[in-house]
Motif scaffolding. Structure first.
Motif, PDB file in Angstrom:
ATOM      1  N   PRO A  36       0.825  -1.219   0.000  1.00 26.43           N
ATOM      2  CA  PRO A  36       0.000   0.000   0.000  1.00 26.43           C
ATOM      3  C   PRO A  36       0.850   1.257   0.000  1.00 26.43           C
ATOM      4  CG  PRO A  36      -0.044  -1.078   2.164  1.00 26.43           C
ATOM      5  CD  PRO A  36       0.643  -2.017   1.224  1.00 26.43           C
ATOM      6  N   ALA A  37       0.378   2.275  -0.665  1.00 25.65           N
ATOM      7  CA  ALA A  37       1.112   3.544  -0.724  1.00 25.65           C
ATOM      8  C   ALA A  37       1.170   4.178   0.665  1.00 25.65           C
ATOM      9  CB  ALA A  37       0.429   4.494  -1.698  1.00 25.65           C
ATOM     10  N   PRO A  38       2.315   4.735   1.048  1.00 25.57           N
ATOM     11  CA  PRO A  38       2.429   5.360   2.372  1.00 25.57           C
ATOM     12  C   PRO A  38       1.641   6.658   2.444  1.00 25.57           C
ATOM     13  CG  PRO A  38       4.403   5.776   1.086  1.00 25.57           C
ATOM     14  CD  PRO A  38       3.556   4.847   0.262  1.00 25.57           C
ATOM     15  N   ARG A  39       1.165   6.978   3.642  1.00 22.44           N
ATOM     16  CA  ARG A  39       0.446   8.241   3.829  1.00 22.44           C
ATOM     17  C   ARG A  39       1.382   9.432   3.678  1.00 22.44           C
ATOM     18  NH1 ARG A  39      -3.257   6.865   9.229  1.00 22.44           N
ATOM     19  NH2 ARG A  39      -4.463   5.129   8.286  1.00 22.44           N
ATOM     20  N   GLU A  40       2.598   9.252   4.177  1.00 25.46           N
ATOM     21  CA  GLU A  40       3.577  10.341   4.111  1.00 25.46           C
ATOM     22  C   GLU A  40       4.460  10.150   2.887  1.00 25.46           C
ATOM     23  OE1 GLU A  40       7.317  12.216   6.699  1.00 25.46           O
ATOM     24  OE2 GLU A  40       6.306  10.377   7.351  1.00 25.46           O
ATOM     25  N   LYS A  41       4.409  11.092   1.957  1.00 24.66           N
ATOM     26  CA  LYS A  41       5.230  11.017   0.759  1.00 24.66           C
ATOM     27  C   LYS A  41       6.584  11.676   1.008  1.00 24.66           C
ATOM     28  CE  LYS A  41       1.498  10.816  -2.635  1.00 24.66           C
ATOM     29  NZ  LYS A  41       0.957  11.404  -3.880  1.00 24.66           N
ATOM     30  N   LYS A  42       7.636  11.014   0.544  1.00 26.95           N
ATOM     31  CA  LYS A  42       8.983  11.548   0.716  1.00 26.95           C
ATOM     32  C   LYS A  42       9.683  11.627  -0.637  1.00 26.95           C
ATOM     33  CE  LYS A  42       9.748  10.166   5.504  1.00 26.95           C
ATOM     34  NZ  LYS A  42      10.714   9.603   6.476  1.00 26.95           N
ATOM     35  N   GLY A  74       7.484  13.625 -10.048  1.00 24.50           N
ATOM     36  CA  GLY A  74       7.751  14.958  -9.513  1.00 24.50           C
ATOM     37  C   GLY A  74       8.430  14.962  -8.163  1.00 24.50           C
ATOM     38  N   GLU A  75       8.472  13.818  -7.493  1.00 27.22           N
ATOM     39  CA  GLU A  75       9.084  13.744  -6.167  1.00 27.22           C
ATOM     40  C   GLU A  75      10.417  13.009  -6.188  1.00 27.22           C
ATOM     41  OE1 GLU A  75       6.084  11.764  -3.959  1.00 27.22           O
ATOM     42  OE2 GLU A  75       4.886  13.560  -3.649  1.00 27.22           O
ATOM     43  N   SER A  76      10.938  12.752  -7.371  1.00 28.89           N
ATOM     44  CA  SER A  76      12.188  11.984  -7.450  1.00 28.89           C
ATOM     45  C   SER A  76      13.106  12.565  -8.516  1.00 28.89           C
ATOM     46  CB  SER A  76      11.886  10.513  -7.753  1.00 28.89           C
ATOM     47  OG  SER A  76      11.135  10.386  -8.934  1.00 28.89           O
ATOM     48  N   PHE A 150       9.183  -0.122  -9.608  1.00 34.21           N
ATOM     49  CA  PHE A 150      10.090  -0.427  -8.503  1.00 34.21           C
ATOM     50  C   PHE A 150      10.257   0.746  -7.544  1.00 34.21           C
ATOM     51  CE2 PHE A 150      14.564   0.066  -7.045  1.00 34.21           C
ATOM     52  CZ  PHE A 150      14.527  -0.870  -6.026  1.00 34.21           C
ATOM     53  N   LEU A 151      10.456   1.957  -8.052  1.00 37.11           N
ATOM     54  CA  LEU A 151      10.726   3.085  -7.171  1.00 37.11           C
ATOM     55  C   LEU A 151       9.557   3.362  -6.232  1.00 37.11           C
ATOM     56  CD1 LEU A 151      12.615   5.640  -9.462  1.00 37.11           C
ATOM     57  CD2 LEU A 151      13.552   3.972  -7.863  1.00 37.11           C
ATOM     58  N   ASP A 152       8.334   3.357  -6.739  1.00 41.92           N
ATOM     59  CA  ASP A 152       7.170   3.584  -5.871  1.00 41.92           C
ATOM     60  C   ASP A 152       7.042   2.458  -4.846  1.00 41.92           C
ATOM     61  OD1 ASP A 152       6.492   5.940  -7.135  1.00 41.92           O
ATOM     62  OD2 ASP A 152       5.048   5.004  -8.498  1.00 41.92           O
ATOM     63  N   ARG A 153       7.251   1.252  -5.305  1.00 39.65           N
ATOM     64  CA  ARG A 153       7.148   0.113  -4.396  1.00 39.65           C
ATOM     65  C   ARG A 153       8.224   0.171  -3.319  1.00 39.65           C
ATOM     66  NH1 ARG A 153       4.842  -4.874  -4.598  1.00 39.65           N
ATOM     67  NH2 ARG A 153       5.832  -6.483  -3.339  1.00 39.65           N
ATOM     68  N   LEU A 213      18.314   1.648  -0.073  1.00 38.35           N
ATOM     69  CA  LEU A 213      17.434   2.795   0.148  1.00 38.35           C
ATOM     70  C   LEU A 213      17.451   3.152   1.625  1.00 38.35           C
ATOM     71  CD1 LEU A 213      15.257   4.780  -0.905  1.00 38.35           C
ATOM     72  CD2 LEU A 213      13.569   2.961  -0.515  1.00 38.35           C
ATOM     73  N   PHE A 214      17.710   4.417   1.918  1.00 42.53           N
ATOM     74  CA  PHE A 214      17.818   4.852   3.309  1.00 42.53           C
ATOM     75  C   PHE A 214      17.524   6.346   3.411  1.00 42.53           C
ATOM     76  CE2 PHE A 214      21.912   4.520   1.203  1.00 42.53           C
ATOM     77  CZ  PHE A 214      22.436   5.795   1.324  1.00 42.53           C
ATOM     78  N   SER A 215      17.353   6.798   4.624  1.00 40.00           N
ATOM     79  CA  SER A 215      17.097   8.209   4.878  1.00 40.00           C
ATOM     80  C   SER A 215      18.399   9.011   4.808  1.00 40.00           C
ATOM     81  CB  SER A 215      16.459   8.378   6.263  1.00 40.00           C
ATOM     82  OG  SER A 215      16.549   9.709   6.710  1.00 40.00           O
ATOM     83  N   ARG A 216      18.331  10.144   4.124  1.00 40.98           N
ATOM     84  CA  ARG A 216      19.505  11.028   4.047  1.00 40.98           C
ATOM     85  C   ARG A 216      19.967  11.427   5.444  1.00 40.98           C
ATOM     86  NH1 ARG A 216      17.498  16.456   2.068  1.00 40.98           N
ATOM     87  NH2 ARG A 216      16.543  16.262   4.137  1.00 40.98           N
TER      88      ARG A 216
END
Length: 376
Positions: A36-42, A74-76, A150-153, A213-216
């Motif tokens: 499922p898509a996350p509520r918070e978009k990053k 638009g977010e990547s 892949f990126l969205d997933r 994939l990780f947080s900056r």
């Protein structure tokens, strides 16, 4: 009698692992569940540093790069590291991507200076990092091919998994020429099933260079460029730093590009030695599923015994059969030209397992590396 019982038990262990490996890969070949898509978009930045092209163009990397660029929104964004000398080879590809995907943000970052770190990928990433705008960073080797979506997933999976880093397994699906078979057999038959098994046990403490994939913010807080840049196994080191790590549900594709047998053997040895250096206990435990080693010893001790030869040839054919089945499940077709090499691989992997314990260095990107550290 004891020797026969030992060889029988050893052979059963080897066959059991082959069956488990085949089943793991077969299950993985089925469609993955929807995340499922996350509520918070990053926002996301994809790091793609190119190796020196040496006038060969983007024959190896083009398909993989396009597979990522086609998924940008638009977010990547994708940061493409290009050596200045290679820009004439890369610019036509960039223009083609701009025309094909006008909404994708691809930033070509050119650099003329020498590497500032021993590890050339990390030297590039230090140069790309200040220009990255994403809250999430995805480090991925330039030749990796991503499936659609892949990126969205990956972003959705990362936000929901509760780990510091999400990393992804990979397989080889295309054999451009017979020497590439060695890469395919190592990745598909020796490495990939073990990764899939580890994923079932929960968090791990390593990364896989295909995609991490990780947080900056987490990276800047915990990781150090010098440590990553001094290691051959930067993905393993990053996973040690950013724990816990989870293995993602998507399998990526890597390119087997060894054009001749010397290059193929050198790459095969480097891959196996790296695993040995990073996980010596686990690598040593592989002897439990290498019964061919025992049969070789039995034949050497009793060369006139027909049962010894039957056991040896039988285990070789079991290795060949299961490697073939696993590659087929992955989507890698082994044609007739590669079959003699497949027959010999069963012996090669035992020989290379032994060679990995001997002192020696491996070569990568013009440097000699020993024990996962630069040696020259």
């Amino acid at each position: 009698m004891f020797v026969k019982i030992l060889l029988g038990a050893w052979s059963c262990a080897g066959l059991l692992w082959w069956v488990i490996s085949w089943r793991l890969v077969a299950v993985e070949a089925k469609p993955a569940p929807v995340v499922p898509a996350p509520r918070e978009k990053k926002s996301l930045t994809v790091f793609k540093p190119l190796p020196p092209l040496e006038k060969r163009g983007l024959k190896i990397e083009a398909r993989g790069l396009e597979s990522f660029i086609a998924q940008l929104d638009g977010e990547s964004e994708l940061l493409l590291g290009v050596h200045e000398v290679d820009w004439p080879e890369v610019e036509p590809f960039i223009r083609k991507m701009e025309a094909a995907y006008p909404g994708a943000r691809v930033v070509a970052v050119r650099r003329a200076g020498a590497d500032t770190l021993a590890n050339p990928k990390m030297a590039w990433n230090t140069y790309l990092a200040p220009q990255a705008q994403g809250q999430l960073w995805l480090w991925s080797d330039a030749d990796i091919v991503a499936p659609p979506g892949f990126l969205d997933r990956a972003k959705a999976e990362f936000v929901g998994c509760g780990a510091e880093m999400l990393t992804f397994p990979y397989a080889v699906r295309i054999l451009p020429h017979p020497p590439a078979l060695l890469d395919a057999l190592f990745v598909n038959a020796e490495f990939y099933p073990g990764v899939l098994l580890l994923r079932r046990f929960g968090p791990v403490d390593f990364g896989l260079g295909a995609a991490m994939l990780f947080s900056r913010d987490s990276f800047l807080r915990k990781a150090g460029w010098d440590e990553l840049g001094s290691s051959l196994s930067d993905d393993f080191v990053l996973g040690q730093v950013l724990q816990p790590v989870r293995l993602g549900s998507t399998t990526l594709e890597t390119v087997a590009d060894a054009a001749d047998w010397p290059a193929a053997f050198a790459h095969y040895l480097r891959w196996k030695k790296t695993v040995c250096w990073c996980r010596p206990i686990g690598f040593a435990a592989q002897i439990l599923i290498l019964p061919l080693l025992g049969w070789i010893g039995f034949v050497a001790w009793h060369p006139a015994n027909p049962r010894a030869w039957v056991g040896l040839i039988g285990m070789m054919q079991a290795d060949v059969l299961f490697a073939f089945l696993i590659c087929r499940e992955v989507g890698c077709r082994i044609n007739g030209r590669s079959w003699p090499a497949l027959e010999a691989w069963s012996l090669w992997r035992v020989l290379f397992w032994i060679l990995c314990w001997l002192p020696g260095r491996v070569q990568w990107r013009g440097k000699l590396w020993g024990r996962a550290q630069p040696a020259g």
